[in-house]
Structures are given as C-alpha cells and as structure tokens.
Design a protein around this motif. Structure first.
Motif, short mmCIF file in Angstrom:
data_model
loop_
_atom_site.label_atom_id
_atom_site.label_comp_id
_atom_site.label_asym_id
_atom_site.label_seq_id
_atom_site.Cartn_x
_atom_site.Cartn_y
_atom_site.Cartn_z
N ARG A 171 0.74 -1.51 -0.09
CA ARG A 171 0.26 0.02 -0.18
C ARG A 171 0.86 1.55 0.03
O ARG A 171 2.23 0.94 0.20
N HIS A 172 0.55 1.66 -0.28
CA HIS A 172 0.57 3.38 -0.16
C HIS A 172 1.27 3.53 0.67
O HIS A 172 0.23 4.12 1.51
N ARG A 173 2.50 4.36 0.97
CA ARG A 173 3.26 3.86 2.52
C ARG A 173 2.44 5.52 3.18
O ARG A 173 2.18 5.71 4.59
N ARG A 174 2.25 6.35 2.74
CA ARG A 174 1.10 7.32 2.90
C ARG A 174 -0.06 7.66 3.85
O ARG A 174 -0.20 8.10 4.44
N THR A 175 -0.62 6.82 2.91
CA THR A 175 -2.06 6.40 3.27
C THR A 175 -1.30 4.80 4.60
O THR A 175 -2.95 5.25 5.81
N VAL A 176 -0.51 4.36 5.11
CA VAL A 176 -0.28 3.58 5.97
C VAL A 176 -0.09 4.51 6.92
O VAL A 176 -0.37 4.14 8.00
N ALA A 185 -9.50 -0.69 28.78
CA ALA A 185 -8.69 -0.42 28.55
C ALA A 185 -7.12 -1.06 27.85
O ALA A 185 -6.73 -0.96 27.40
N GLY A 186 -6.91 -2.53 28.38
CA GLY A 186 -6.43 -3.36 27.90
C GLY A 186 -6.89 -3.42 26.35
O GLY A 186 -5.21 -3.50 25.50
N ALA A 187 -7.79 -3.74 26.06
CA ALA A 187 -7.77 -3.99 24.08
C ALA A 187 -7.68 -2.83 23.48
O ALA A 187 -7.10 -2.63 22.49
N LEU A 188 -7.81 -1.54 23.82
CA LEU A 188 -7.24 -0.22 23.76
C LEU A 188 -5.76 0.26 23.54
O LEU A 188 -5.00 0.83 22.15
N ALA A 189 -5.09 0.07 23.96
CA ALA A 189 -4.56 0.06 24.27
C ALA A 189 -3.68 -1.05 23.45
O ALA A 189 -2.12 -1.07 22.84
N THR A 190 -3.04 -2.64 23.61
CA THR A 190 -3.39 -3.22 21.93
C THR A 190 -3.30 -2.95 20.87
O THR A 190 -2.65 -2.90 19.63
N VAL A 191 -4.73 -2.30 20.48
CA VAL A 191 -5.32 -1.56 19.13
C VAL A 191 -3.94 -0.24 19.06
O VAL A 191 -3.96 -0.67 17.95
N GLU A 192 -3.50 -0.32 20.58
CA GLU A 192 -2.50 1.20 19.76
C GLU A 192 -1.95 0.76 19.44
O GLU A 192 -0.79 1.19 18.15
N GLY A 193 -0.86 -0.63 19.99
CA GLY A 193 0.28 -1.27 20.03
C GLY A 193 0.04 -1.60 18.26
O GLY A 193 1.15 -1.57 17.94
N LEU A 194 -0.77 -2.34 18.19
CA LEU A 194 -0.72 -3.11 16.71
C LEU A 194 -1.06 -1.83 15.35
O LEU A 194 -0.30 -1.64 14.62
N LEU A 195 -1.24 -0.65 15.45
CA LEU A 195 -1.55 0.61 15.22
C LEU A 195 -0.17 1.12 14.59
O LEU A 195 0.50 1.16 13.49
N THR A 196 0.52 0.93 16.02
CA THR A 196 2.06 1.30 15.74
C THR A 196 3.23 0.71 15.21
O THR A 196 3.72 0.58 14.10
N ALA A 197 2.34 -0.87 14.98
CA ALA A 197 3.52 -2.38 14.41
C ALA A 197 3.04 -1.99 13.35
O ALA A 197 4.37 -1.40 12.30
N VAL A 198 2.20 -1.16 12.67
CA VAL A 198 2.27 -0.83 11.06
C VAL A 198 2.10 0.12 10.45
O VAL A 198 3.30 0.38 10.04
N ALA A 199 2.96 1.42 11.49
CA ALA A 199 3.17 2.49 11.47
C ALA A 199 5.71 1.83 11.01
O ALA A 199 5.62 3.00 10.66
N ILE A 200 5.89 1.31 12.05
CA ILE A 200 6.94 1.22 12.36
C ILE A 200 7.32 0.49 11.03
O ILE A 200 8.82 1.48 10.33
N PRO A 201 7.34 -0.34 10.50
CA PRO A 201 8.29 -0.64 9.11
C PRO A 201 7.80 1.29 8.39
O PRO A 201 8.87 0.64 7.19
N ALA A 202 6.23 1.69 7.63
CA ALA A 202 6.14 2.38 6.60
C ALA A 202 7.11 3.02 6.84
O ALA A 202 7.45 4.05 6.21
#
Length: 407
Positions: free
Chosen positions: A78-83, A112-129
């Motif tokens: 995907r386009h990294r800007r979009t990611v 609260a733990g579920a919301l923090a985990t969602v934030e972690g998943l999205l952080t994982a998406v942002a790191i390589p992009a």
C-alpha cells in the motif's frame, strides 16, 4: 555565516518533508511515552493488581511484535502515506477513547487493555512504513545524518516523556492519554502536508501474505551482511537490555530516585551519541563495529566487578554514548542498499529478528540475580558481549552491500 555552512549545520532538517515527518514522529513518540507510563499506573490504581498492570503492558508489546511481519508487507503493498495516515488516525481514536474512559471515572480494565493493544497494533503498522519512507526524504549521502536525527529524537523522547508523564498523571490521570491522542492528530496533520511520494503501492498484484512475508525473510537470509548484522544485533540487544535490568535490580527497589536519575543520564548520553555518530565517515564499517563492541564489552566487564547504582549508571551511559555510531552507520547502509519494493518487509524482518531475544533479557537477568547474584548476571552478560565481539569479525560484516538503484 554563509548559506552553505548553515545548510550543512541544518543537515536533513533543511528538507521540508523530512523535517515535518521527523517533528510528527517526535511529538507522537512523546505522546506514546505518556501513555506507556500512565496506563500501568491507572490499571494499578483501578484494580490494585500489579500482575494485571504488567499484563496490560505485555499484551501491547506482544501485539507490536506479532504484527510486525504482516505490517512490513502492508508497507510495501500500500502507499506508505496512506498506511501512516491510517495508523495515526486509528491511534488517535484508540488513545482518545482510553482518555475519555479514564476521564469518565474509569471503566473495565480489560477494555482499557484492548484499546492499548489496538494502539500497539497500529504502531506496529507504522514502524516499517515510516522506516521504509526515509530514503525518499533525503539524498543518499545524507542517510547517516537522517538516521542519527531519528536516534537522537528517540533518546530525547525517552528523557522528556516519563518526566512529563509523571507530572501530568498527578494533575489528572486522563491528561496523558488525551495529549497522546492530540499528538497523533498533529502528526497526521504534518504527514498530510508532505509533498514527496513515500513509496509503496505494489497492490494486490503481489503474492499472498505468507508468500510476501517469506520473500522479505528470504532477502534477509540471502545477504551475508544482513545475516551477520542480525546475529550481532540480537545478542547485543539482549545483553544491553540485561545491563539495564541490572540497574533496576541494584537501584530500583531501595533508591527509585537514583533509578530515575540514571535513566535521565543514559538518555542524555544517547542524544550526545546520536549527535556524534555521523562524524566518523572515514572509519571503515568493520573497524567501527569492532571498536564499539569491544568498548561496550570492556565497560560491562568492569561494571561486573562492582555493580553499584553509580557504576551501572556510568556503564549504561557509555553504552548509550557509543552505540549510536554503529546503529546509525548500519541502518543507513541497509536503507541505501535494499530495493524500495522490499524495504518495508526487510525493515519488519530486521525488527523481529534483531529484537527476538530482547523480551527475555529482563526475565533471564532477574532469575540470575535471584538464584546466583547480580555479579553473576553481569558476568553472563559480559560473556554474551564477548561472543558479540567475536561476531564482529564475521566476514559478512567487512563488506556492506552496494547501494541499490532507487529514487
């Protein structure tokens, strides 16, 4: 001062798009530090369970590691800007909801733990992009300096974030989460003003997810340089994380103020190391790697003789001061050599493999400290660093890969 000299001093920051993404990453990084400090404190206040407070943070960390390889595929397809934009928007929503939950008097800890985990998943998406986009923001000759700016920013965030987070949590437990959400929105706004294409966009024409992940891993496994570098990285990350936990063992329980001061000193040493890192262009890669590794091993061996809080603070400060010289050089080599179509997958593969032993460092050090001694734990980590020093002489590290054809 001439305009040319001013440009040299500004370095990569004179490039508008790099400057905006760098600033956005710094603001969101500080926001993340606020949440990482405030979340376990809030869970502990809410539930009274240290175990539950630890599990919430562990779940987020596991989410980051578990989703790294698929995130690398996403950064290439995907386009990294979009990611990056989707990751910032999603993290702002998740952390903002967490802040509203706390502001409203609290809710289920599992939510609260579920919301923090969602934030972690999205952080994982942002790191390589984000990492894969860097070579498109600066000329190839400035990659070392650009990586150094990122390293310095990381250490500065580690210094500012916990101090600010502790103050904000005392004022209002919801404020760290709400400011974190705001930082992601500001980062998103800066990203949307970037003009240069950030790469990616292979689309559905590429192979399936498993095959695409395997393609990135095969590229890493097929490079002598990357294989040797990852073996070196995995062990040095394990050993240095162990050294940091030794400091917790000797200072954290009885002298928490000493621990805070030690972490601040280490962070400032890391900032200084990142500033100095690009200043060794004439030192060959292999020699730089060996000298830095030998210095870290020697300092750890000396600290093992008397691992007091002061000695361990000095040890970690030296590690933080000298390690950016290698991290900046090797990261710049990888960014300059890997084809853009594989950059996200290679970055995620290196994150996973290079950090594979990191989560076990604290547990191993704690076990050694309890059943042997703190000196015994230091001796083990010094031995690991001796192995790392031997790896620094691997033939693959003598010849970095040639630059790839790129934008």
């Amino acid at each position: 001062m001439s305009s040319r000299r001013r440009a040299r001093r500004a370095g990569p920051l004179r490039h508008r798009d790099f400057r905006r993404l760098w600033l956005g990453a710094g603001l969101s990084g500080i926001g993340s530090q606020l949440t990482m400090l405030a979340l376990p404190l809030w869970v502990l206040d809410r539930s009274g369970s240290p175990t539950l407070a630890g599990l919430v943070g562990t779940a987020r960390l596991l989410a980051v590691f578990a989703s790294q390889l698929p995130a690398g595929v996403l950064a290439d397809r995907r386009h990294r800007r979009t990611v990056l934009a989707a990751a910032d928007a999603g993290r702002a929503a998740a952390v903002g909801a967490l802040g509203l939950l706390v502001l409203g008097g609290g809710g289920p800890v599992l939510l609260a733990g579920a919301l923090a985990t969602v934030e972690g998943l999205l952080t994982a998406v942002a790191i390589p992009a984000g990492a894969a986009a860097l070579p498109r923001l600066v000329p190839r000759r400035e990659l070392d300096a650009a990586v150094a700016f990122g390293q310095g920013q990381s250490y500065l965030v580690q210094f500012v974030g916990p101090l600010l987070g502790a103050v904000l949590y005392r004022l209002n437990p919801a404020s760290p989460f709400l400011l974190d959400a705001l930082s992601y929105l500001v980062s998103l706004g800066l990203l949307l003003t970037v003009r240069r294409p950030l790469g990616g966009g292979e689309g559905e024409a590429g192979p399936r997810l498993r095959a695409a992940v395997a393609e990135g891993l095969r590229y890493v496994a097929g490079s002598r340089y990357l294989r040797a570098l990852l073996a070196w990285s995995a062990l040095v990350n394990f050993a240095t994380a162990g050294l940091a936990f030794v400091l917790v063992l000797v200072a954290g329980r009885d002298r928490p103020q000493s621990l805070g001061l030690a972490l601040a000193v280490t962070a400032l040493a890391g900032v200084a190391g990142a500033v100095l890192a690009p200043r060794f262009p004439r030192v060959p890669d292999a020699r730089l790697l060996r000298v830095v590794t030998a210095l870290i091993a020697a300092v750890a061996g000396g600290a093992a003789l008397h691992p007091s809080p002061v000695v361990m603070t000095g040890c970690l400060a030296v590690v933080a001061l000298v390690s950016p010289a290698v991290v900046v050089r090797t990261n710049a080599r990888v960014l300059g050599a890997v084809p853009d179509a594989l950059m996200g997958r290679v970055q995620s593969s290196m994150f996973v493999v290079g950090g594979s032993l990191y989560p076990f460092a604290a547990a191993a050090t704690g076990w050694l400290g309890e059943h042997v001694s703190v000196r015994g734990a230091m001796a083990v980590h010094t031995l690991v660093l001796a192995v790392v020093l031997a790896l620094a002489f691997l033939p693959g590290l003598r010849h970095p890969p040639p630059p790839a054809a790129g934008p």
